[in-house]
Write a protein that holds these residues in place. Structure first.
Motif, PDB file in Angstrom:
ATOM      1  N   ARG A 172       0.848  -1.192   0.000  1.00 36.57           N
ATOM      2  CA  ARG A 172       0.000   0.000   0.000  1.00 36.57           C
ATOM      3  C   ARG A 172       0.885   1.243   0.000  1.00 36.57           C
ATOM      4  O   ARG A 172       2.022   1.204   0.449  1.00 36.57           O
ATOM      5  N   ASP A 173       0.335   2.330  -0.486  1.00 39.34           N
ATOM      6  CA  ASP A 173       1.110   3.575  -0.585  1.00 39.34           C
ATOM      7  C   ASP A 173       1.765   3.938   0.739  1.00 39.34           C
ATOM      8  O   ASP A 173       2.921   4.368   0.771  1.00 39.34           O
ATOM      9  N   ASP A 174       1.030   3.752   1.837  1.00 40.17           N
ATOM     10  CA  ASP A 174       1.541   4.138   3.156  1.00 40.17           C
ATOM     11  C   ASP A 174       2.677   3.238   3.630  1.00 40.17           C
ATOM     12  O   ASP A 174       3.418   3.607   4.549  1.00 40.17           O
ATOM     13  N   ASP A 175       2.805   2.041   3.029  1.00 42.31           N
ATOM     14  CA  ASP A 175       3.791   1.067   3.495  1.00 42.31           C
ATOM     15  C   ASP A 175       5.074   1.038   2.663  1.00 42.31           C
ATOM     16  O   ASP A 175       6.029   0.360   3.023  1.00 42.31           O
ATOM     17  N   VAL A 176       5.079   1.749   1.531  1.00 33.99           N
ATOM     18  CA  VAL A 176       6.232   1.682   0.633  1.00 33.99           C
ATOM     19  C   VAL A 176       7.512   2.160   1.315  1.00 33.99           C
ATOM     20  O   VAL A 176       8.556   1.517   1.227  1.00 33.99           O
ATOM     21  N   ASP A 177       7.433   3.298   2.008  1.00 32.07           N
ATOM     22  CA  ASP A 177       8.627   3.824   2.684  1.00 32.07           C
ATOM     23  C   ASP A 177       9.146   2.852   3.741  1.00 32.07           C
ATOM     24  O   ASP A 177      10.354   2.707   3.921  1.00 32.07           O
ATOM     25  N   GLU A 178       8.231   2.172   4.429  1.00 31.86           N
ATOM     26  CA  GLU A 178       8.637   1.198   5.448  1.00 31.86           C
ATOM     27  C   GLU A 178       9.426   0.052   4.817  1.00 31.86           C
ATOM     28  O   GLU A 178      10.444  -0.389   5.355  1.00 31.86           O
ATOM     29  N   GLY A 198       1.026  -0.014  -9.494  1.00 30.40           N
ATOM     30  CA  GLY A 198       0.351  -1.169 -10.058  1.00 30.40           C
ATOM     31  C   GLY A 198      -1.137  -0.907 -10.159  1.00 30.40           C
ATOM     32  O   GLY A 198      -1.606   0.226 -10.003  1.00 30.40           O
ATOM     33  N   SER A 199      -1.903  -1.960 -10.434  1.00 27.62           N
ATOM     34  CA  SER A 199      -3.357  -1.795 -10.587  1.00 27.62           C
ATOM     35  C   SER A 199      -4.021  -1.382  -9.278  1.00 27.62           C
ATOM     36  O   SER A 199      -4.928  -0.548  -9.267  1.00 27.62           O
ATOM     37  N   ARG A 200      -3.555  -1.968  -8.144  1.00 26.49           N
ATOM     38  CA  ARG A 200      -4.150  -1.638  -6.843  1.00 26.49           C
ATOM     39  C   ARG A 200      -3.119  -1.148  -5.834  1.00 26.49           C
ATOM     40  O   ARG A 200      -3.463  -0.445  -4.898  1.00 26.49           O
ATOM     41  N   TYR A 201      -1.870  -1.534  -6.022  1.00 24.80           N
ATOM     42  CA  TYR A 201      -0.833  -1.229  -5.042  1.00 24.80           C
ATOM     43  C   TYR A 201       0.363  -0.579  -5.717  1.00 24.80           C
ATOM     44  O   TYR A 201       0.490  -0.574  -6.946  1.00 24.80           O
TER      45      TYR A 201
END
Length: 275
Positions: A172-178, A198-201
């Protein structure tokens, strides 16, 4: 055996987790499992009625102690051993490792034992040790995530393309940096990744040059490519996979060798056992 006088070093270790080496961390985890923790193989019933075996390792501590353990579990995650979400029963906190995570942890913990301690524990043959050995010897049950490798505690899918191979993790967008921070904490700030939508993530991509640079990642990718090669029916697909195997392995002979599932074995021994 019972000791009337001893001074526990657990508190000292938990207060300075950053100084623990990977081997020291795994050795400490082994004592935690054999002490208040548990190791077991449980029978699980699937929706289709089939029963399969699930490896489970749990670390147990009091609710008051849990905060002191959190940095230890964070460090464990950074070196590739990811626990499931902790849960509380009364005043006790359980931190579980399931399936492949439990198998990898069991293998790694056993691998750091000196041979003499290994022999002593085998001779004692108490339940937790026997179960831990059984878990370490289990075959990975690749269903979901069959073609994934574990990098800094995250599952990355091996994608074979015509000119290259890459590793991809959807987040998820919020988890990419993590995810990116975990990769760089494990491998350094020079570790290169890219992202795209991607299509959803969001998709976090590790390029081929990073796969080639780090042995722990490369050896996992080799295993997945060998598995893909065995399953591939299309001849063009087989040629493409073989090309990438030759690129990652030092000689033509090892390009089609299927590496053993045990990640604790070094590469030379793995190649030797293949023949």
């Amino acid at each position: 055996m019972r000791s009337n006088r001893y001074k526990s070093i657990k508190g000292k270790i938990l207060s300075d987790v950053t100084r623990l080496s990977e081997e020291g961390l795994l050795a400490f985890m082994l004592t935690a499992v054999l002490g208040d923790g548990s190791a077991d193989v449980k029978k699980q019933l699937k929706n289709n009625g089939r029963v399969y075996s699930m490896a489970v390792i749990k670390i147990t501590m009091s609710g008051e102690e849990f905060e002191r353990w959190e940095s230890l579990f964070e460090k464990l995650k950074k070196i590739g051993f990811r626990s499931s979400k902790p849960y509380t029963e009364g005043n006790v906190v359980e931190v579980p490792f399931y399936g492949g995570n439990a198998i990898n942890l069991a293998r790694a913990m056993i691998s750091v034992l000196p041979p003499i301690l290994h022999d002593v524990l085998d001779a004692l043959a108490f339940d937790k040790w026997v179960n831990l050995r059984r878990i370490a010897e289990m075959e990975m049950k690749y269903r979901r995530g069959e073609m994934q490798v574990n990098v800094a505690g995250y599952g990355f899918t091996v994608q074979v393309k015509v000119g290259t191979i890459v590793l991809e993790h959807r987040a998820r967008d919020d988890d990419v940096d993590e995810v990116i921070n975990a990769l760089r904490a494990r491998y350094g700030n020079e570790f290169t990744v890219s992202t795209h939508k991607g299509s959803r993530y969001r998709v976090v991509v590790i390029p081929a040059r990073m796969i080639e640079r780090y042995e722990d990642i490369k050896e996992q990718v080799i295993r997945i490519l060998c598995r893909k090669l065995k399953k591939a029916k299309d001849e063009e697909k087989r040629r493409m996979i073989t090309k990438h195997l030759k690129r990652l392995t030092p000689t033509k002979e090892t390009a089609t060798a299927d590496y053993p599932e045990d990640p604790t074995q070094d590469r030379a021994q793995a190649i030797k056992q293949t023949y």
